[in-house]
Design a protein around this motif. Structure first.
Motif, PDB file in Angstrom:
ATOM      1  N   PRO A 172       0.821  -1.217   0.000  1.00 14.48           N
ATOM      2  CA  PRO A 172       0.000   0.000   0.000  1.00 14.48           C
ATOM      3  C   PRO A 172       0.852   1.264   0.000  1.00 14.48           C
ATOM      4  O   PRO A 172       1.979   1.276   0.533  1.00 14.48           O
ATOM      5  CB  PRO A 172      -0.798  -0.125   1.309  1.00 14.48           C
ATOM      6  N   ASP A 173       0.336   2.334  -0.592  1.00 14.73           N
ATOM      7  CA  ASP A 173       1.059   3.599  -0.660  1.00 14.73           C
ATOM      8  C   ASP A 173       1.153   4.254   0.715  1.00 14.73           C
ATOM      9  O   ASP A 173       0.288   4.066   1.581  1.00 14.73           O
ATOM     10  CB  ASP A 173       0.360   4.558  -1.630  1.00 14.73           C
ATOM     11  N   HIS A 174       2.206   5.063   0.878  1.00 11.74           N
ATOM     12  CA  HIS A 174       2.364   5.948   2.044  1.00 11.74           C
ATOM     13  C   HIS A 174       2.408   5.206   3.374  1.00 11.74           C
ATOM     14  O   HIS A 174       1.921   5.696   4.386  1.00 11.74           O
ATOM     15  CB  HIS A 174       1.241   6.997   2.077  1.00 11.74           C
ATOM     16  N   LEU A 175       2.989   4.007   3.381  1.00 14.22           N
ATOM     17  CA  LEU A 175       3.246   3.348   4.657  1.00 14.22           C
ATOM     18  C   LEU A 175       4.468   4.000   5.306  1.00 14.22           C
ATOM     19  O   LEU A 175       5.447   4.314   4.624  1.00 14.22           O
ATOM     20  CB  LEU A 175       3.518   1.860   4.466  1.00 14.22           C
ATOM     21  N   ILE A 176       4.421   4.190   6.607  1.00 18.46           N
ATOM     22  CA  ILE A 176       5.569   4.701   7.348  1.00 18.46           C
ATOM     23  C   ILE A 176       6.255   3.514   8.005  1.00 18.46           C
ATOM     24  O   ILE A 176       5.615   2.741   8.739  1.00 18.46           O
ATOM     25  CB  ILE A 176       5.141   5.723   8.418  1.00 18.46           C
ATOM     26  N   ALA A 177       7.530   3.315   7.745  1.00 15.49           N
ATOM     27  CA  ALA A 177       8.273   2.173   8.282  1.00 15.49           C
ATOM     28  C   ALA A 177       9.250   2.650   9.348  1.00 15.49           C
ATOM     29  O   ALA A 177      10.004   3.599   9.137  1.00 15.49           O
ATOM     30  CB  ALA A 177       9.021   1.450   7.169  1.00 15.49           C
ATOM     31  N   LEU A 178       9.242   1.983  10.504  1.00 16.26           N
ATOM     32  CA  LEU A 178      10.161   2.278  11.596  1.00 16.26           C
ATOM     33  C   LEU A 178      10.891   1.002  11.991  1.00 16.26           C
ATOM     34  O   LEU A 178      10.325  -0.090  11.917  1.00 16.26           O
ATOM     35  CB  LEU A 178       9.411   2.826  12.816  1.00 16.26           C
ATOM     36  N   MET A 204       0.097  11.277   9.954  1.00 16.28           N
ATOM     37  CA  MET A 204      -1.128  12.079   9.948  1.00 16.28           C
ATOM     38  C   MET A 204      -1.084  13.130   8.845  1.00 16.28           C
ATOM     39  O   MET A 204      -2.109  13.416   8.213  1.00 16.28           O
ATOM     40  CB  MET A 204      -1.328  12.730  11.314  1.00 16.28           C
ATOM     41  N   ASP A 205       0.097  13.704   8.579  1.00 17.51           N
ATOM     42  CA  ASP A 205       0.218  14.674   7.485  1.00 17.51           C
ATOM     43  C   ASP A 205      -0.073  14.006   6.144  1.00 17.51           C
ATOM     44  O   ASP A 205      -0.715  14.585   5.268  1.00 17.51           O
ATOM     45  CB  ASP A 205       1.619  15.288   7.468  1.00 17.51           C
ATOM     46  N   THR A 206       0.402  12.769   5.985  1.00 22.40           N
ATOM     47  CA  THR A 206       0.170  12.031   4.740  1.00 22.40           C
ATOM     48  C   THR A 206      -1.318  11.753   4.542  1.00 22.40           C
ATOM     49  O   THR A 206      -1.847  11.827   3.431  1.00 22.40           O
ATOM     50  CB  THR A 206       0.942  10.698   4.763  1.00 22.40           C
ATOM     51  N   ALA A 207      -2.009  11.467   5.634  1.00 20.13           N
ATOM     52  CA  ALA A 207      -3.436  11.163   5.542  1.00 20.13           C
ATOM     53  C   ALA A 207      -4.248  12.374   5.114  1.00 20.13           C
ATOM     54  O   ALA A 207      -5.328  12.237   4.525  1.00 20.13           O
ATOM     55  CB  ALA A 207      -3.935  10.653   6.884  1.00 20.13           C
ATOM     56  N   LEU A 208      -3.725  13.591   5.390  1.00 19.69           N
ATOM     57  CA  LEU A 208      -4.459  14.813   5.048  1.00 19.69           C
ATOM     58  C   LEU A 208      -4.241  15.256   3.617  1.00 19.69           C
ATOM     59  O   LEU A 208      -4.904  16.171   3.132  1.00 19.69           O
ATOM     60  CB  LEU A 208      -4.020  15.945   6.003  1.00 19.69           C
ATOM     61  N   LEU A 209      -3.262  14.621   2.907  1.00 17.68           N
ATOM     62  CA  LEU A 209      -2.959  15.026   1.522  1.00 17.68           C
ATOM     63  C   LEU A 209      -4.096  14.664   0.579  1.00 17.68           C
ATOM     64  O   LEU A 209      -4.729  13.644   0.728  1.00 17.68           O
ATOM     65  CB  LEU A 209      -1.657  14.357   1.071  1.00 17.68           C
TER      66      LEU A 209
END
Length: 557
Positions: A529-535, A552-557
């Protein structure tokens, strides 16, 4: 006119013969064809071709017509007439053979210039006897056959050479692969030693300060001092984590997307001195002399960098200086601002690490930055200064080394002043986070799950916990969440599978995946899936907060 016509026909036949045999590149096929054509010219059915072996002058039968090999070997290879032709290079005729089956023999040499390559023998003409005209005609054709034979032998040798070359290349590739594998294994062992070296540097602070508390428990009553020590231990642990994550290489350039933050270099210098104090003070006392580590820090601008990288650099430089000490001396870390750097001509921050140790010869100075080069024998890994140089390069810095044997060494580093476009103020990144968030946390390890819950609660967020991917999916169906945080490796359903499933239901839902392993290969697949954040574990609170804000910033795009 008849002789002229005869001559023309003869030349046409010779030309046709030359064209025919010149295209044959196999020696055996060539001699068969030559013998067949010459027998037709002389109206004969029986003959043979013998060629000299490459390694000797011995004749070997190459082609026969209507005569078996045994007969040629028994009656003709060692015939005096054959020896005469080989010696003189001229053809010869015998009309009264001492052989019950054959009466006549015409032999001509196959020769190129003066080099006799073999012979052609024609037996018993069908009509009449061999004469000098037959000799002249066959000699002309055998000259053309000699040229074709040379070409065929060259072609054969070329093919043999190509096969040998191919075999040699395959052997070299195999040997090369084995050598590379051996070098990789050796380098891996040496690299492991280097990583142990630098992780031990970081662990020295953890071990040193905790041993002090255990040995002197009254220190625990001094909360301010304990808090300071805990901050130092926390930084050392972060640096150990950072070292492990940087196993991909020593000289990798700054990659696109690496976040370089605003760094106050003087603070990092002070932290490095505090972190290393337990170890260098003990090492110096074990050697029987005193080493003082101090600083001379001017007011300097901020730079763009990675604090963990820079602390690691200072730690290695300090310990390298301690190792160079053979008597009581000092190590001084200095910083200053230069409006025009001596090497770059533009504004920069200059850092110097000066020691009064044993110094280096010019030969050692030239090699000291090479990976695995060490003057410490079995105790040295040769990795410390190599890692220092790699860190400087990643920060676009310049390194100069001044050293005099018996007097000491100065490492001088120039760092460019903060680039406002490339650096990020971490504190400003943490501002503006939607507050509070309701989060679904999916983690199968109870200790990790409890730690993350503590992180979230201390920042005012609420969370629902799940211990497996399937439990997490069931919880997602039951509730409404601002954000999903999931571990990567879990039983029943891993984090990536869970993320794919949730995104099918809620395509814009922000998701953070956490793993103790490198997830580069998994996250490069087409169906991720797009825009996954990996840590990566272990998590650092500051980095964790940044990831929440980014998700959260990515979700608002």
């Amino acid at each position: 006119q008849l002789p002229l016509i005869h001559k023309i026909l003869e030349l046409e036949a010779l030309h046709d013969f030359c064209v025919s045999v010149s295209s044959v590149l196999d020696v055996s096929s060539l001699t068969d064809k030559v013998l067949t054509r010459l027998l037709m010219l002389l109206d004969s059915k029986t003959g043979f071709v013998c060629l000299k072996a490459d390694e000797s002058d011995a004749l070997q039968i190459s082609a026969c017509s209507e005569i078996n090999l045994a007969t040629v070997t028994q009656h003709f290879i060692n015939h005096p007439l054959v020896a005469e032709v080989l010696a003189s290079g001229e053809g010869a005729i015998e009309h009264d053979l001492d052989c019950s089956s054959y009466q006549q023999l015409l032999i001509v040499p196959i020769k190129s210039k003066e080099n006799v390559l073999g012979i052609v023998g024609i037996l018993d003409k069908e009509d009449g006897v061999f004469n000098q005209e037959d000799m002249r005609l066959i000699s002309a054709f055998s000259g053309c056959a000699a040229c074709a034979l040379i070409n065929a032998r060259l072609h054969t040798r070329l093919q043999d050479s190509n096969r040998e070359l191919g075999s040699t290349i395959n052997e070299l590739q195999s040997t090369h692969g084995q050598i590379i594998q051996q070098e990789r294994l050796q380098a891996l062992g040496q690299m492991a030693g280097g990583i142990v070296h630098d992780v031990n540097n970081a662990l020295s602070a953890v071990l040193g300060y905790t041993e002090l508390w255990i040995t002197f428990p009254d220190m625990l009553d001094k909360k301010d001092n304990i808090l300071y020590d805990l901050k130092t231990i926390n930084m050392a642990a972060k640096d150990a984590t950072h070292i492990v994550r940087r196993l991909r290489g020593f000289y990798r350039p700054r990659e696109e997307g690496n976040v370089m933050v605003t760094v106050k270099l003087n603070e990092v210098v002070t932290q490095a001195i505090d972190i290393t104090h337990p170890k260098w003070s003990r090492l110096a006392s074990e050697k029987g002399f005193t080493v003082e580590v101090g600083s001379d820090l001017e007011d300097i601008p901020t730079i763009s960098g990675d604090e963990s990288d820079l602390r690691e650099m200072f730690v290695n430089l300090i310990f390298n200086a301690v190792d160079a000490m053979t008597e009581t001396g000092t190590i001084t870390l200095r910083t200053r601002h230069s409006a025009s750097g001596p090497s770059t001509g533009v504004g920069c921050v200059i850092l110097e690490v000066c020691d009064t140790g044993s110094g280096m010869t010019e030969e050692v100075r030239q090699k000291c930055l090479e990976p695995f080069f060490s003057t410490k024998g079995e105790q040295g890994t040769g990795m410390g200064l190599a890692m220092v140089f790699g860190i400087i390069q990643r920060h676009q810095g310049i390194l100069e080394i001044d050293s005099t044997p018996g007097e000491g060494t100065t490492f001088r580093i120039q760092f460019p002043i903060l680039d406002a476009e490339s650096a990020v103020d971490v504190k400003s990144q943490q501002q503006g986070l939607p507050h509070p968030l309701h989060i679904l946390l999916v983690e199968d390890d109870a200790i990790q799950r409890e730690l993350l819950i503590r992180y979230l609660k201390e920042d005012g967020h609420t969370a629902v916990q799940a211990g497996t991917g399937r439990e997490g999916l069931e919880a997602f169906h039951r509730g409404q969440f601002d954000l999903i945080i999931t571990d990567m490796t879990m039983p029943e359903m891993n984090g990536l599978h869970l993320a794919r499933t949730i995104r099918k239901i809620a395509p814009q839902k922000p998701i953070i995946i956490i793993s103790g392993d490198d997830m580069g290969e998994e996250l490069s697949e087409d169906d991720v899936p797009d825009h996954l954040i990996a840590l990566q574990k272990p998590l650092i609170l500051q980095v964790f907060r940044q990831a929440l804000k980014q998700a959260m910033d990515t979700a608002l795009l």
